[in-house]
Design a protein around this motif. Structure first.
Motif, short mmCIF file in Angstrom:
data_model
loop_
_atom_site.label_atom_id
_atom_site.label_comp_id
_atom_site.label_asym_id
_atom_site.label_seq_id
_atom_site.Cartn_x
_atom_site.Cartn_y
_atom_site.Cartn_z
N THR A 54 -4.14 8.24 -0.64
CA THR A 54 -2.82 7.58 -0.05
C THR A 54 -1.84 8.73 -0.07
O THR A 54 -1.67 9.16 -1.28
N SER B 5 0.99 -0.95 -0.11
CA SER B 5 0.11 0.03 0.11
C SER B 5 0.88 1.42 -0.08
O SER B 5 0.44 2.33 -0.38
N ALA C 175 -0.25 4.50 -5.43
CA ALA C 175 -1.47 3.78 -4.60
C ALA C 175 -1.62 2.24 -5.37
O ALA C 175 -1.40 2.25 -6.55
N LEU D 34 -6.00 2.80 6.45
CA LEU D 34 -5.54 2.88 5.23
C LEU D 34 -5.85 1.51 4.35
O LEU D 34 -5.16 0.51 4.83
#
Length: 467
Positions: A333, A239, A342, A307
């Motif tokens: 992000t 991520s 991202a 997230l």
């Protein structure tokens, strides 16, 4: 007697002649009918949904396709839309809906054997393998053909991140994205207002805020993310990995004689160190979290930030499932030292080369995945993949995260523009992620150092792929 026989013979000849004329007329009539239908479909105005439907029905009425789909909200949306599709085109649809874990193997077996399926629902994670095995038809041969694809389909309306990032491999697109996700940050607006904080824009901001809120109030932690051993940890790590310039493989070498492994590059090590530091601001059992536990921690009010996948946003804003539904905001992000990168994943509709009815399959995809039907599709439970859908005022009012989702997809496209795929297009990517995720989780637990985790990943991945 001979005259009588001659008379009978003449009568029979006349009857046979009449029969022959009658049979020839029937044959001609059928041919004329087929030619007429073909001409009608060729001359039809497909600029409207109705006109396109008439053209399809003239060619395909009564024919049937079989589709292999995952058990997924988008599949349920397609099924709701199927009655109108069949009424419009005359094409019948047989659904084979399979759990995701079994769908891939079933598709591969069919593509290499019977060829019973006409449409595949394909995970972006599978694209590299499907491409290397030459299983799918290049989709642009249909999408860019104005004779087969009406303007209201609008291929270019699909978000560039999806169109260019999850729909193919090796520079060739094989699918039309119909469900997808990037990742973004959800944050508690009440806490941020209370402590006069602003949402994170950079990775430095994100870590600083996680540290600030961690323990700030009784039972409050800074962040929730997925970190369970194996692929879940690797997925969470990815991520933010690319925002630091890291990666498990040098993607420019994929498909060449030797794939270069970069699991212990300085950038990859830095990204893991950051992730471990960030997870120290999460609940103490975060090492067991998949996306479900991370989501639950945030929705219960246990963490100030989260997230993960944009596809989960509806649960966060739903008062039936979330305690923080009325006090949550979303941002893309955060940008890292190497810029934006991202996550990007999702599902496509594709046509297997083994299909016996590829043009009918494309008719199905044209209808189900078009801009014309996109708002209805999302209202029926499908996932937004089109720019016009994210900008639709009615849908934006119903989904407060839409603006942030679109911004997150723009950020995700930053990775695509660098020529990188969030999911490296390597046939053994699942094993690679398991290796990295196992060692990353061990570093989080303190069993090994971050450097050791990356060094061990480097060796095991190299052994796996011969890099």
């Amino acid at each position: 007697m001979s005259k009588r026989i001659l008379s009978i013979v003449l009568c029979l000849a006349m009857i046979c002649g009449l029969s022959a004329c009658s049979g020839g007329g029937a044959t001609a009539s059928k041919a004329e009918s087929a030619n007429s239908a073909q001409a009608a479909s060729s001359s039809a105005d497909i600029s409207t949904l109705k006109g396109w439907g008439e053209a399809m029905k003239a060619k395909y009425n009564g024919k049937q396709i079989t589709v292999a789909m995952a058990s997924h909200p988008s599949t349920e949306a397609f099924q709701k839309m199927q009655t109108e599709f069949t009424d419009l085109t005359g094409i019948k649809v047989v659904w084979d809906i399979v759990e995701e874990t079994n769908l891939k193997s079933k598709q591969l077996l069919d593509a290499q054997g019977a060829g019973n399926y006409d449409v595949f629902m394909v995970d972006a994670f599978w694209m590299s393998e499907y491409a290397s095995k030459n299983i799918l038809l290049p989709i642009e041969q249909y999408a860019k053909d104005t004779a087969k694809t009406p303007a209201w389909f609008d291929y270019d309306d699909i978000m560039p991140a999806y169109r260019n990032g999850i729909a193919g491999a090796g520079g060739v697109n094989y699918g039309i994205p119909t469900a997808g996700e990037t990742r973004f940050v959800a944050y508690r607006t009440d806490l941020f207002k209370k402590y006069n904080k602003t949402p994170p824009k950079t990775m430095d901001d994100f870590l600083a805020l996680a540290k600030f809120f961690n323990g700030k109030e009784n039972g409050l932690y800074g962040v929730a993310m997925r970190a369970q051993k194996g692929i879940h940890f690797a997925s969470g790590w990815m991520s933010l990995m690319y925002n630091f310039g890291g990666g498990f493989l040098d993607q420019s070498t994929i498909g060449k004689d030797k794939v270069v492994v970069t699991a212990n590059s300085p950038e990859t090590v830095k990204s893991l160190q950051y992730y471990v530091d960030l997870l120290k601001c999460a609940p103490p059992d975060v090492g067991t979290y998949t996306h479900e536990e991370a989501l639950g921690a945030f929705m219960s009010g246990k963490t100030a930030m989260w997230l993960d996948a944009t596809a989960l946003a509806n649960q966060i804003t739903d008062p039936k499932t979330s305690k923080v539904s009325d006090k949550v905001g979303f941002v893309p992000t955060p940008t890292g030292p190497a810029g934006d990168g991202a996550a990007l994943a999702g599902w496509n509709l594709a046509i297997p080369k083994s299909s016996k009815n590829p043009d009918l399959a494309w008719a199905f995809i044209t209808y189900m995945a078009s801009k014309e039907k996109s708002v209805e599709y999302v209202k029926d439970g499908g996932t937004a993949t089109r720019s016009s859908v994210f900008d639709n005022e009615e849908l934006k009012a119903a989904n407060p995260s839409f603006a942030a989702q679109k911004a997150a997809l723009v950020a995700a496209n930053g990775l695509v523009e660098k020529g990188l795929s969030w999911i490296p297009q390597h046939d053994q990517i699942n094993q690679i992620l398991e290796i990295a995720g196992n060692y990353g989780n061990a570093a989080l637990a303190g069993d090994i150092t971050v450097q050791q985790a990356c060094d061990k990943s480097q060796k095991d991945i190299s052994d796996l792929i011969g890099g």
